[in-house]
Write an enzyme that holds these catalytic residues in place. Structure first.
Site, PDB file in Angstrom:
ATOM      1  N   THR A 126       0.815  -1.213   0.000  1.00 14.92           N
ATOM      2  CA  THR A 126       0.000   0.000   0.000  1.00 14.92           C
ATOM      3  C   THR A 126       0.849   1.265   0.000  1.00 14.92           C
ATOM      4  OG1 THR A 126      -1.729  -1.175   1.208  1.00 14.92           O
ATOM      5  CG2 THR A 126      -1.843   1.212   1.216  1.00 14.92           C
ATOM      6  N   ARG A 243      -6.248 -13.014   3.335  1.00 13.83           N
ATOM      7  CA  ARG A 243      -7.651 -12.741   3.642  1.00 13.83           C
ATOM      8  C   ARG A 243      -8.299 -13.852   4.451  1.00 13.83           C
ATOM      9  NH1 ARG A 243      -7.968 -10.275  -2.341  1.00 13.83           N
ATOM     10  NH2 ARG A 243      -7.482  -8.124  -1.733  1.00 13.83           N
ATOM     11  N   GLU A 363      -6.530  -5.450   4.346  1.00 17.28           N
ATOM     12  CA  GLU A 363      -6.453  -6.654   3.507  1.00 17.28           C
ATOM     13  C   GLU A 363      -7.548  -6.664   2.447  1.00 17.28           C
ATOM     14  OE1 GLU A 363      -4.347  -9.300   3.401  1.00 17.28           O
ATOM     15  OE2 GLU A 363      -3.155  -9.077   5.225  1.00 17.28           O
TER      16      GLU A 363
END
Length: 379
Positions: A126, A243, A363
Site C-alpha cells: 500500500t 484474507r 487486507e
C-alpha cells in the site's frame, strides 16, 4: 463433507487457546491503551511454532494445514486482535510468499529465520496513492548492475517498524503498468530504507502500523522474488491467503464480543431479572451465534480449497467479507447490550467494536471483496 477437526487441528486450537488465555488476554486491554507491541508474546509464540504455521518442517516451520492456521488465528484474536494480525501477516504475506515463490537460495537465507520467529516478516504494498489498485503503485525499482534501486513511500504497513524481512512491491517498468510490478525481499538494514510515521489507529492498536521510506535503497538482484514483472500476481496470491487469516481474526473478535454479551446479560439485572431473560437480548445473541457459525464454515471452505491446491480467491474474499462484517455487526450489538458500559474502555466490547471496524478495511475493503466475488462468479 467432514466438519470434525482432526486430532492435530484440535491440538493446535487447544494450545493456541491456552496461550491466548494466559499470555494475551490479561494484557490486551493495557497494550491497546498504550499501543504497546507484544514482543514478549511473539517470542513465546515462536517457541510454540506459530510463527511458521504453514511452512514445512525442513524450513523450521510447524508444517500444519490451513485449517489449523485459521483455528490458531481465531483463538489468538479472541484474546488480542493485535497479536493475531501480527502473526497472520507474518505467516501469510511475510513468510509464505518466500516459500511459494522463492528459489532455493532465498529460502535458505530467509525462510528459516522467519519460520522459527527469529525474525519478523512484513508485506509492503500500500502507498498513499495506491491501495485497492495494486497495479498503480508508484514506488520505482531501477536496475543498476547487480542491484535494483528502490525509491518511494509505503503506508499503513503492519509491523512496519518491527519487521526485519519484508516482501516489498515496486515497479521496475512503469510503462508496463501492472506488468512491471516486481516483488523484492528487503532487509531492515539495507541502506536507504527507513521507517517514517507510526500511525495512531482507531483499533488494533498494539500492532504497529507505519510508513516506510525508500530513498535510493539498493536491493541485490538476487532478492527479486518470483521474477521481474511477476510481482502483481505474487501480491494478489499472497493477499488471497492473507484474507483467510483476516477472516479468522474477525471471527475471534466476534466470538469475544458475543461471549462478553452472554456473561454480561446473565449478570445484569433490570426489572427484577437478568436481561438474558428478555427476548430482545436473546434474539440479538441468537443472530450473533448464527452468523459466527456461518462465517466459520466460509473460512473452513477457503482453507480446505487451499490445502487441496484448488483456486480459492472467491472463497477467500467471501470469508474475509462476511466474517469482517459479522464482527462489526456482533460488536455493534454487543455495545448496545452493554448500554452505557459498552462505551467505556473498561469493557472488552468497546475494544472489539474498534478492532472490528479496522478489520472491515484492511487486507482489501468490503467493496473490493465484493468486486472479486462478482468477477469470479460472473466470469
Amino acid at each position: 463433507m467432514d466438519f470434525e477437526p482432526t486430532k492435530q487441528q484440535m491440538m493446535a486450537r487447544k494450545i493456541a487457546r491456552g496461550f491466548a488465555e494466559q499470555e494475551l488476554e490479561p494484557f490486551a486491554q493495557d497494550r491497546d491503551e498504550k499501543m504497546e507491541f507484544p514482543a514478549d508474546a511473539l517470542e513465546k509464540l515462536a517457541d510454540l511454532g506459530f510463527m511458521g504455521i504453514s511452512i514445512p518442517r525442513n524450513y523450521g516451520g510447524a508444517g500444519l494445514d490451513s485449517i489449523s492456521y485459521v483455528l490458531i488465528i481465531e483463538e489468538l484474536a479472541r484474546a488480542c486482535a493485535s497479536t493475531a494480525i501480527i502473526v497472520s501477516v507474518h505467516n501469510s504475506v511475510g513468510a509464505y510468499p518466500i516459500y511459494a515463490l522463492g528459489d532455493d537460495a532465498q529460502k535458505e537465507k530467509y525462510l528459516h529465520d522467519l519460520a522459527t520467529g527469529r525474525k519478523l516478516g512484513g508485506f509492503a504494498l500500500t502507498e498513499p496513492n495506491a491501495g485497492s489498485d495494486p497495479a498503480s503503485i508508484e514506488t520505482t525499482a531501477q536496475a543498476d548492475g547487480d542491484s535494483f534501486v528502490l525509491n518511494g513511500t509505503k503506508t499503513f504497513i503492519t509491523s512496519g517498524s518491527t519487521a526485519e524481512t519484508l516482501v516489498v512491491m515496486a515497479n521496475a517498468d512503469r510503462s508496463k503498468g501492472g506488468r512491471g510490478v516486481t516483488a523484492f525481499i528487503v532487509e531492515k538494514g539495507f541502506d536507504g530504507f527507513s521507517v517514517g510515521v507510526k500511525e495512531n489507529k482507531l483499533g488494533i492498536r498494539a500492532s504497529d502500523t507505519c510508513e516506510l521510506i525508500f530513498e535510493n535503497c539498493r536491493v541485490p538482484r538476487v532478492n527479486v522474488l518470483g521474477g521481474v514483472g511477476k510481482g502483481l500476481s505474487a501480491a494478489l496470491n499472497a493477499l488471497t491467503f492473507g484474507r483467510v487469516g483476516v477472516g479468522a481474526q474477525a471471527l475471534g473478535v466476534a466470538r469475544c464480543a458475543m461471549e462478553e454479551c452472554i456473561r454480561y446479560s446473565q449478570d445484569r439485572k433490570q426489572f427484577g431479572k437478568p436481561i438474558a431473560k428478555f427476548q430482545a437480548i436473546q434474539w440479538m445473541i441468537a443472530d450473533m451465534a448464527t452468523e459466527i457459525e456461518a462465517a466459520r464454515f466460509l473460512i473452513f471452505k477457503a482453507s480446505s480449497l487451499k490445502d487441496q491446491g484448488k483456486p480459492f480467491a472467491r472463497e477467500a474474499s467471501m470469508a474475509k467479507l462476511y466474517a469482517s462484517e459479522v464482527a462489526m455487526r456482533t460488536a455493534t450489538k454487543a455495545v448496545q447490550i452493554h448500554g452505557g458500559y459498552g462505551c467505556m474502555k473498561d469493557y472488552k466490547v468497546e475494544r472489539c467494536f474498534r478492532d472490528a471496524k479496522v478489520i472491515e478495511v484492511y487486507e482489501g475493503t468490503s467493496e473490493i471483496q465484493r468486486m472479486i466475488i462478482a468477477r469470479n462468479t460472473i466470469g
